[in-house]
Design an enzyme around this catalytic site. Structure first.
Site, short mmCIF file in Angstrom:
data_model
loop_
_atom_site.label_atom_id
_atom_site.label_comp_id
_atom_site.label_asym_id
_atom_site.label_seq_id
_atom_site.Cartn_x
_atom_site.Cartn_y
_atom_site.Cartn_z
N TYR A 190 8.29 0.93 -4.49
CA TYR A 190 9.25 0.16 -5.44
C TYR A 190 9.84 0.72 -6.13
O TYR A 190 11.39 -0.25 -7.17
CB TYR A 190 8.06 -0.54 -6.26
N HIS B 112 -0.36 4.35 0.35
CA HIS B 112 0.37 3.20 0.42
C HIS B 112 0.41 2.83 1.79
O HIS B 112 -0.48 1.15 1.70
CB HIS B 112 2.12 2.94 -0.28
#
Length: 269
Positions: free
Chosen positions: A57, A118
């Site tokens: 992010y 992730h």
């Protein structure tokens, strides 16, 4: 806030906020960083304490600063971040260690509550090495719990051969377009907590109408019904909004219970 207990005995809030568009131009995932974290500030004021970010992010540092600036004690928050599955972050034991240390620095904390991989790492040696580094950070007290994101049953079964600490959480997609029930059932059987990303995503107009009809019985909107369904079956949810009213609404889930009949309707959406 109600919690769910992980296999290691720690407690995780059932509702949190995602952050993947916070601090970015036009609230776009791939937008340039602009350090505008007003949406996270309002989420914290609304009562969110489970905050979910990721190296991908690009905003860990801004999330960390916003949490620090809130004036709320660190121990009241449940911080989650994630390491990417790409060579740049998992190419060696030392590279993984540096990535984890950088997350701690970015989030301005001595420990991270939950650290996830992730995306699936298909190379078995690389996955084992990455997981063992995560385990070493748990042993050192720098991470409380470790888990994965978007992992299949196959990968989780393969990991059993070498894990000293089993994954505490698997963050996966779960919404009316893909409930992921088979995987969720497996996770529960393995004492791995399922966590739904995008819990309000991919909802058709027809599905929204049915959820609205159910919500009318309880004085709730369609989104609250959808989130309630997930937490009622002990799936953690991390809805995200830049709108303070929706942020507040997404927390108002603990004053009603869906009936068995309504659950059956939701399950068939």
């Amino acid at each position: 806030m109600e919690t769910v207990t992980l296999a290691n005995g720690t407690k995780m809030p059932l509702v949190g906020t995602g952050t993947n568009t916070y601090g970015k131009v036009e609230n776009q995932y791939k937008g340039d960083l602009n350090n505008d974290f007003r949406a996270l500030e309002s989420a914290i004021k609304a009562g969110y304490r489970l905050i979910d970010t990721a190296i991908y992010y690009r905003n860990e540092a801004g999330v960390g600063q916003t949490i620090k600036d809130s004036g709320i004690a660190r121990e009241e928050f449940y911080l989650t971040t994630k390491i990417p599955e790409i060579e740049e972050y998992i190419g060696s034991k030392e590279i993984v260690e540096q990535a984890l240390l950088k997350s701690l620095e970015n989030l301005q904390t001595d420990y991270i509550d939950l650290y996830l991989i992730h995306q699936p790492i298909e190379d078995k040696k690389t996955l084992k090495r990455t997981w063992q580094v995560l385990e070493s950070f748990v042993d050192a007290g720098k991470i409380k719990s470790i888990g994965v994101s978007n992992f299949s049953i196959r990968l989780l079964e393969e990991m059993k051969v070498y894990t000293k600490i089993q994954p505490a959480v698997n963050q996966i997609e779960s919404n009316p377009s893909n409930w992921n029930n088979e995987l969720i059932d497996y996770l529960k059987n393995q004492l791995i907590i399922p966590e739904a990303w995008g819990p309000l995503s991919r909802v058709t107009e027809e599905q929204r109408a049915k959820l609205t009809t159910i919500g009318d019985k309880y004085g709730k909107n369609w989104g609250q019904v959808l989130l309630r369904y997930q937490i009622q079956r002990k799936v953690v949810v991390i809805p995200k909004s830049h709108n303070i009213q929706r942020q507040l609404s997404n927390l108002e889930l603990f004053d009603f219970n869906l009936s068995t009949g309504d659950i059956q309707i939701i399950e068939t959406l």
